[in-house]
Design a protein around this motif. Structure first.
Motif, PDB file in Angstrom:
ATOM      1  N   LEU A  88      -6.242  -7.295 -10.369  1.00  0.00           N
ATOM      2  CA  LEU A  88      -6.184  -6.972 -11.795  1.00  0.00           C
ATOM      3  C   LEU A  88      -5.016  -6.010 -11.998  1.00  0.00           C
ATOM      4  N   PRO A  89      -4.590  -5.768 -13.230  1.00  0.00           N
ATOM      5  CA  PRO A  89      -3.459  -4.849 -13.432  1.00  0.00           C
ATOM      6  C   PRO A  89      -3.689  -3.448 -12.894  1.00  0.00           C
ATOM      7  N   PHE A  90      -4.958  -3.107 -12.613  1.00  0.00           N
ATOM      8  CA  PHE A  90      -5.246  -1.754 -12.147  1.00  0.00           C
ATOM      9  C   PHE A  90      -5.823  -1.705 -10.729  1.00  0.00           C
ATOM     10  N   VAL A  91      -5.859  -2.811 -10.004  1.00  0.00           N
ATOM     11  CA  VAL A  91      -6.367  -2.776  -8.640  1.00  0.00           C
ATOM     12  C   VAL A  91      -5.867  -3.994  -7.866  1.00  0.00           C
ATOM     13  N   GLY A  92      -5.673  -3.806  -6.556  1.00  0.00           N
ATOM     14  CA  GLY A  92      -5.217  -4.898  -5.701  1.00  0.00           C
ATOM     15  C   GLY A  92      -6.372  -5.710  -5.160  1.00  0.00           C
ATOM     16  N   ARG A  93      -6.035  -6.788  -4.513  1.00  0.00           N
ATOM     17  CA  ARG A  93      -7.045  -7.675  -3.941  1.00  0.00           C
ATOM     18  C   ARG A  93      -7.456  -7.161  -2.561  1.00  0.00           C
ATOM     19  N   PRO A  94      -8.760  -7.015  -2.289  1.00  0.00           N
ATOM     20  CA  PRO A  94      -9.190  -6.570  -0.961  1.00  0.00           C
ATOM     21  C   PRO A  94      -8.810  -7.586   0.102  1.00  0.00           C
ATOM     22  N   GLY A  95      -8.472  -7.084   1.270  1.00  0.00           N
ATOM     23  CA  GLY A  95      -8.068  -7.969   2.350  1.00  0.00           C
ATOM     24  C   GLY A  95      -8.108  -7.270   3.682  1.00  0.00           C
ATOM     25  N   LEU A  96      -7.984  -8.015   4.737  1.00  0.00           N
ATOM     26  CA  LEU A  96      -8.073  -7.488   6.095  1.00  0.00           C
ATOM     27  C   LEU A  96      -6.713  -7.328   6.759  1.00  0.00           C
ATOM     28  N   ALA A  97      -5.636  -7.381   5.970  1.00  0.00           N
ATOM     29  CA  ALA A  97      -4.295  -7.299   6.554  1.00  0.00           C
ATOM     30  C   ALA A  97      -4.101  -6.023   7.356  1.00  0.00           C
ATOM     31  N   SER A  98      -4.756  -4.947   6.944  1.00  0.00           N
ATOM     32  CA  SER A  98      -4.569  -3.660   7.612  1.00  0.00           C
ATOM     33  C   SER A  98      -5.123  -3.646   9.025  1.00  0.00           C
ATOM     34  N   LEU A  99      -5.852  -4.682   9.404  1.00  0.00           N
ATOM     35  CA  LEU A  99      -6.404  -4.772  10.752  1.00  0.00           C
ATOM     36  C   LEU A  99      -5.566  -5.671  11.655  1.00  0.00           C
ATOM     37  N   ARG A 100      -4.538  -6.306  11.119  1.00  0.00           N
ATOM     38  CA  ARG A 100      -3.716  -7.234  11.894  1.00  0.00           C
ATOM     39  C   ARG A 100      -2.517  -6.500  12.497  1.00  0.00           C
ATOM     40  N   ALA A 101      -2.338  -6.658  13.799  1.00  0.00           N
ATOM     41  CA  ALA A 101      -1.251  -5.957  14.491  1.00  0.00           C
ATOM     42  C   ALA A 101       0.109  -6.342  13.936  1.00  0.00           C
ATOM     43  N   GLY A 102       0.294  -7.614  13.603  1.00  0.00           N
ATOM     44  CA  GLY A 102       1.577  -8.050  13.068  1.00  0.00           C
ATOM     45  C   GLY A 102       1.934  -7.355  11.772  1.00  0.00           C
ATOM     46  N   TYR A 103       0.951  -7.147  10.905  1.00  0.00           N
ATOM     47  CA  TYR A 103       1.187  -6.458   9.634  1.00  0.00           C
ATOM     48  C   TYR A 103       1.471  -4.979   9.858  1.00  0.00           C
ATOM     49  N   LEU A 104       0.776  -4.362  10.789  1.00  0.00           N
ATOM     50  CA  LEU A 104       0.899  -2.920  11.004  1.00  0.00           C
ATOM     51  C   LEU A 104       2.291  -2.509  11.455  1.00  0.00           C
ATOM     52  N   LYS A 112      11.300   4.255   5.495  1.00  0.00           N
ATOM     53  CA  LYS A 112      11.781   3.524   6.665  1.00  0.00           C
ATOM     54  C   LYS A 112      10.836   3.755   7.837  1.00  0.00           C
ATOM     55  N   PHE A 113       9.616   3.255   7.664  1.00  0.00           N
ATOM     56  CA  PHE A 113       8.612   3.361   8.705  1.00  0.00           C
ATOM     57  C   PHE A 113       7.638   2.197   8.562  1.00  0.00           C
ATOM     58  N   PRO A 114       6.821   1.925   9.589  1.00  0.00           N
ATOM     59  CA  PRO A 114       5.934   0.757   9.554  1.00  0.00           C
ATOM     60  C   PRO A 114       4.699   0.967   8.693  1.00  0.00           C
ATOM     61  N   ASN A 115       4.018  -0.152   8.392  1.00  0.00           N
ATOM     62  CA  ASN A 115       2.798  -0.093   7.593  1.00  0.00           C
ATOM     63  C   ASN A 115       1.740   0.791   8.221  1.00  0.00           C
ATOM     64  N   ALA A 116       1.673   0.832   9.547  1.00  0.00           N
ATOM     65  CA  ALA A 116       0.666   1.658  10.205  1.00  0.00           C
ATOM     66  C   ALA A 116       0.804   3.120   9.795  1.00  0.00           C
ATOM     67  N   THR A 117       2.038   3.603   9.695  1.00  0.00           N
ATOM     68  CA  THR A 117       2.276   4.978   9.275  1.00  0.00           C
ATOM     69  C   THR A 117       1.847   5.184   7.826  1.00  0.00           C
ATOM     70  N   MET A 118       2.196   4.233   6.964  1.00  0.00           N
ATOM     71  CA  MET A 118       1.829   4.333   5.556  1.00  0.00           C
ATOM     72  C   MET A 118       0.316   4.313   5.377  1.00  0.00           C
ATOM     73  N   ILE A 119      -0.364   3.468   6.126  1.00  0.00           N
ATOM     74  CA  ILE A 119      -1.822   3.372   6.018  1.00  0.00           C
ATOM     75  C   ILE A 119      -2.470   4.688   6.424  1.00  0.00           C
ATOM     76  N   PHE A 120      -1.994   5.269   7.519  1.00  0.00           N
ATOM     77  CA  PHE A 120      -2.553   6.548   7.961  1.00  0.00           C
ATOM     78  C   PHE A 120      -2.268   7.650   6.949  1.00  0.00           C
ATOM     79  N   PHE A 121      -1.043   7.724   6.459  1.00  0.00           N
ATOM     80  CA  PHE A 121      -0.677   8.776   5.511  1.00  0.00           C
ATOM     81  C   PHE A 121      -1.524   8.695   4.243  1.00  0.00           C
ATOM     82  N   GLN A 122      -1.716   7.500   3.718  1.00  0.00           N
ATOM     83  CA  GLN A 122      -2.501   7.365   2.500  1.00  0.00           C
ATOM     84  C   GLN A 122      -4.000   7.529   2.757  1.00  0.00           C
TER      85      GLN A 122
END
Length: 468
Positions: A88-104, A112-122
């Motif tokens: 929706l305009p105010f929320v993203g779609r839930p998903g399991l991408a954050s558990l996939r090594a390729g995405y991280l 200029k850092f990987p998704n794993a860093t962003m996930i931890f920081f947030q």
């Protein structure tokens, strides 16, 4: 002429060409500093600022929230807050991408850092938001109800605020709203949600509400000190790079916090004729501008929440009726709203151009004061209007969502502890005591079923021997 990079800068699979080692190292460090604000910062602060009988329960509410939020965050909540697939305009779609090594290991959407860093920081920001809510509920909320509340509120409320305001695809972000480091997403939402939840949970036991002295002021100051130093990562990490903007944010953050503490302390001295340590700690907790604006914001963040807590709170029946243990409404909701409004007033266009990485003019992210000073009055009023709209959205969403969550949980699990539990506190709720001294140790062995099998020698505890 050929040029060979030093060996430590040559791109590899582990350090791809797009990644900045310096930015990645700083972001992980900043995230860890924010995490230390919660564990052990607020764990120690909560456990020491309450009565002795609630020390374990207060600590553990914070500790549980930190762990539960992390599991939910990597499971689905990060994608709802920052994912590329909009639900929706105010929320993203839930998903399991954050558990996939390729995405991280892929490049994050910012920095200029990987998704794993962003996930931890947030994650550490999401965790501290729930822990701040706990501050309003200390000393009476059913721990089992809290265990259910944390993942549901994170999913239904926090993700909406984070996506709307922080994600580039969020509707308020697209309008140009400025929430540099969680004044709305964290402080305003936790203050409103905590106050709303306190209404539904109900008050503490009468004698606890009348007199609730800290059990250890020195430990309280230790927790507050960890919280203060954690601000370095809290605001310094938000540019998503080790930049001049990060340096400015760190310095201004500490200036604002110091001014807020001193202002609160002076008001306590003038009105109550005593330099209150607890009051100074509250003042420190309340606090993209220039240095002089940071000092003004520090004075206001120390005085206005002080006024609402010490004066307005005693005159408004609704505020007096709702038992907000740590006064999160004043120190976070009022202070967060104030920060958003003052940002709309003092936002410096040149500094915001650095932070938001824009180059197409001065009309973007311009505070009202600069708009009036430079003749861009319309741009200044527009920014102020967006900031006020953000306050209305966060307040409204959190009141409604938190109320629905509490009513739903209350239909299945009592939100408030029973009378016996309220009277005895930790011993009845957890079967443990924060300070099991000579007499307390014997009492606990007789009353707690949980101590068996933990390596305690019952004979040794009862007669005081063999503690080595």
């Amino acid at each position: 002429m050929s040029f060979n990079l030093p060996a430590n800068l040559v791109p590899t699979d582990a350090s791809p060409v797009w990644m900045s080692k310096g930015d990645n190292a700083w972001q992980l460090t900043a995230g860890t500093l924010v995490g230390l604000q919660s564990v052990p910062g607020l764990v120690i602060l909560y456990g020491s600022i309450v009565k002795k009988k609630w020390a374990v329960n207060s600590c553990f509410m914070a500790f549980f929230a930190f762990a539960a939020v992390l599991v939910c965050w990597v499971g689905w909540a990060y994608q709802m807050s920052f994912g590329s697939n909009q639900l929706l305009p105010f929320v993203g779609r839930p998903g399991l991408a954050s558990l996939r090594a390729g995405y991280l290991v892929e490049k994050a959407f910012a920095g200029k850092f990987p998704n794993a860093t962003m996930i931890f920081f947030q994650f550490v920001f999401a965790a501290i938001t729930l822990i701040l809510i706990a501050g309003a509920l200390l000393g009476r909320m059913n721990f089992y109800a809290w265990m259910v509340f944390v993942p549901i509120w994170l999913t239904c409320s926090y993700t909406v605020g984070a996506y709307s305001i922080w994600c580039p695809d969020g509707w308020l972000a697209k309008m140009g709203m400025i929430d540099y480091s969680g004044g709305y997403v964290i402080h305003l939402s936790s203050g409103v949600a905590g106050f709303t939840a306190a209404y539904w949970v109900g008050p503490r036991e009468s004698k606890d509400r009348e007199r609730f002295p800290p059990n250890n002021i020195l430990l309280m100051l230790l927790g507050a000190g960890l919280l203060w130093m954690g601000w370095t990562g809290f605001n310094g990490g938000d540019p998503y790079m080790a930049s001049t903007d990060a340096s400015l944010a760190v310095l201004n953050t500490h200036v604002c916090a110091a001014m807020s503490l001193l202002t609160w302390l002076l008001l306590d001295i003038m009105v109550f004729e005593k330099p209150s340590v607890i009051g100074a700690t509250q003042g420190m907790i309340t606090g993209v501008v220039q240095g002089w604006a940071a000092m003004i914001m520090g004075v206001l963040s120390g005085s206005i929440p002080w006024f609402t807590m010490m004066v307005v709170h005693k005159q408004v029946s609704l505020l007096k009726e709702i038992d907000d243990t740590m006064a999160v409404f004043h120190t976070h909701a009022v202070a967060g709203s104030l920060g958003g409004v003052l940002t709309g007033l003092f936002a410096e266009p040149r500094l915001n151009r650095i932070f938001f990485d824009i180059t197409d003019g001065w009309q973007h992210y311009m505070g009202l004061a600069y708009g009036l000073n430079t003749g861009h009055v319309r741009a200044g009023f527009r920014q102020m209007g967006i900031q006020l709209l953000g306050i209305l959205f966060v307040v409204g969403w959190n009141i409604v969502t938190t109320s629905l969550i509490c009513v739903a949980i209350g239909a299945v699990i009592p939100l408030r502890l029973g009378d016996d539990e309220l009277q005895l506190g930790d011993e009845q709720v957890h079967g443990e005591s924060a300070y099991a001294l000579w007499g307390d140790g014997e009492k606990l062995l007789e009353t707690s079923k949980l101590n068996s099998g933990r390596g305690f020698d019952e004979f040794s505890v009862k007669d005081g021997s063999n503690f080595g």
